[in-house]
Design an enzyme around this catalytic site. Structure first.
Site, short mmCIF file in Angstrom:
data_model
loop_
_atom_site.label_atom_id
_atom_site.label_comp_id
_atom_site.label_asym_id
_atom_site.label_seq_id
_atom_site.Cartn_x
_atom_site.Cartn_y
_atom_site.Cartn_z
N HIS A 60 0.82 -1.22 0.00
CA HIS A 60 0.00 0.00 0.00
C HIS A 60 0.86 1.28 0.00
CE1 HIS A 60 -3.64 -2.29 0.84
NE2 HIS A 60 -3.17 -2.73 1.99
C1 BDR Z 1 -3.68 1.56 4.53
O1 BDR Z 1 -4.17 1.26 5.84
C2 BDR Z 1 -3.10 1.04 6.71
O2 BDR Z 1 -3.35 -0.06 7.53
C3 BDR Z 1 -1.86 0.91 5.88
O3 BDR Z 1 -0.75 1.44 6.56
C4 BDR Z 1 -2.18 1.68 4.64
O4 BDR Z 1 -1.83 3.04 4.78
C5 BDR Z 1 -4.17 0.47 3.60
O5 BDR Z 1 -5.56 0.44 3.58
#
Ligand code: BDR
Ligand code: CA
Length: 310
Positions: free
Chosen positions: A243
């Site tokens: 992500h």
């Molecule tokens: C996002 O949510 C968080 O848990 C991760 O760090 C990322 O920024 C993904 O949905």
């Protein structure tokens, strides 16, 4: 002459935020000038410590880390220990960083830095709930003009959500803040679940990292392995998506991504769609929705940086 891109990173480390910080701090093309932290994956106290731990492990303790907002604008706080561990960065040993937090609040620091910057001169990454920048924009709307490019990990469209069927964590954790940021008219590139779910740190990717000598490659492999274990536990054996690292890789190699112009809005009404991003295709923007990435090239960018440190 320093030709690297000045960058402010607002984050909530978070395993994938930690990997993102490592990539940003390794690149000669980027000049990380400040890190602001926000409550998100874990409470603010831990995201603020975790950011400083990563800076110290990367030999970058001189990068100032400012703690920002300890809670979202309006909704009840939510956290994501299931995916990041109780510490927020499962996979590496926890220690007390030598550098203290930089004095001042993350929001006032964003305002201070952006209000003295030249028009359209600053690049900002948001990889957590958008509370800090939203608060800064409410207090000082004129700072929007200093931001040339905002790069955010947020939302999902065709793929749906990861916290509810429709909502992605960063938007769900503070939809009101996300609405303020998306409504500010700032040129924004959005790395959503639509693309991050196509780039995962499967075992073969981690094996590739482990073949690179040096403590940074080992640390990143350990973080991603821990992330995979947690992801697999809650998501039917799936490997962890990249992500937040996608924001920095986008800045370093935009040519490996596909993008469409659009306008993003956020559902803040309570109900099943709470925290959902809506994407309207329009050539006028001001947003750009990333629709695809070359996963091999993505890991190539990371491996080249790690090899440069080995
Ligand atoms: C996002 O949510 C968080 O848990 C991760 O760090 C990322 O920024 C993904 O949905
Ligand atoms: Ca994050």
């Amino acid at each position: 002459m320093n030709t690297s891109l000045p960058l402010i990173i607002d984050c909530d480390p978070g395993i994938d935020d930690a990997v993102m910080l490592m990539i940003a701090l390794m690149s000669q093309k980027l000049d990380v000038q400040a890190i602001t932290t926000v409550a998100g994956n874990v409470p603010l106290r831990l995201t603020s410590r975790n950011a400083r731990m990563i800076c110290e492990r990367m030999g970058c303790s001189d990068v100032p880390v400012y703690a920002g907002c300890p809670r979202p604008m309006l909704r009840k706080p939510v956290t994501a220990e299931d995916f990041h561990g109780e510490s927020g960065i499962e996979g590496i040993e926890i220690f007390a960083p030598k550098a203290p937090l930089a004095p001042g609040h993350g929001v006032t620091e964003l305002i201070a830095r952006l209000s003295v910057a030249a028009p359209a001169s600053q690049t900002v990454i948001l990889s957590g709930p958008m509370t800090n920048l939203a608060a800064a924009l409410v207090m000082a709307p004129e700072i929007a003009a200093s931001i040339s490019h905002l790069v955010v990990m947020a939302g999902g469209d065709e793929i749906g959500g990861n916290i509810t069927p429709f909502a992605e964590f960063n938007v769900f954790a503070d939809p009101h803040a996300a609405a303020i940021v998306f409504d500010a008219g700032i040129r924004t590139t959005v790395l959503s679940l639509d693309v991050t779910h196509t780039v995962r740190s499967g075992p073969e990717r981690i094996a590739g990292l482990r073949r690179i000598p040096g403590p940074e490659a080992k640390m990143m492999a350990d973080l991603l392995a821990a992330s995979n274990n947690l992801e697999a536990r809650w998501k039917n054996g799936q490997m962890a998506p990249m992500h937040d690292p996608s924001t920095v890789v986008y800045l370093l190699a935009p040519e490996i991504f596909e993008v469409k112009p659009c306008r993003v809005s956020v559902v803040t009404r309570p109900g099943a769609g709470f925290g959902r991003t809506r994407v309207k295709d329009t050539r006028r923007g001001p947003h750009a929705w990333v629709t695809a990435a070359d996963a091999d090239a993505f890991f190539g960018v990371i491996e080249d940086l790690l090899k440069g440190r080995a």
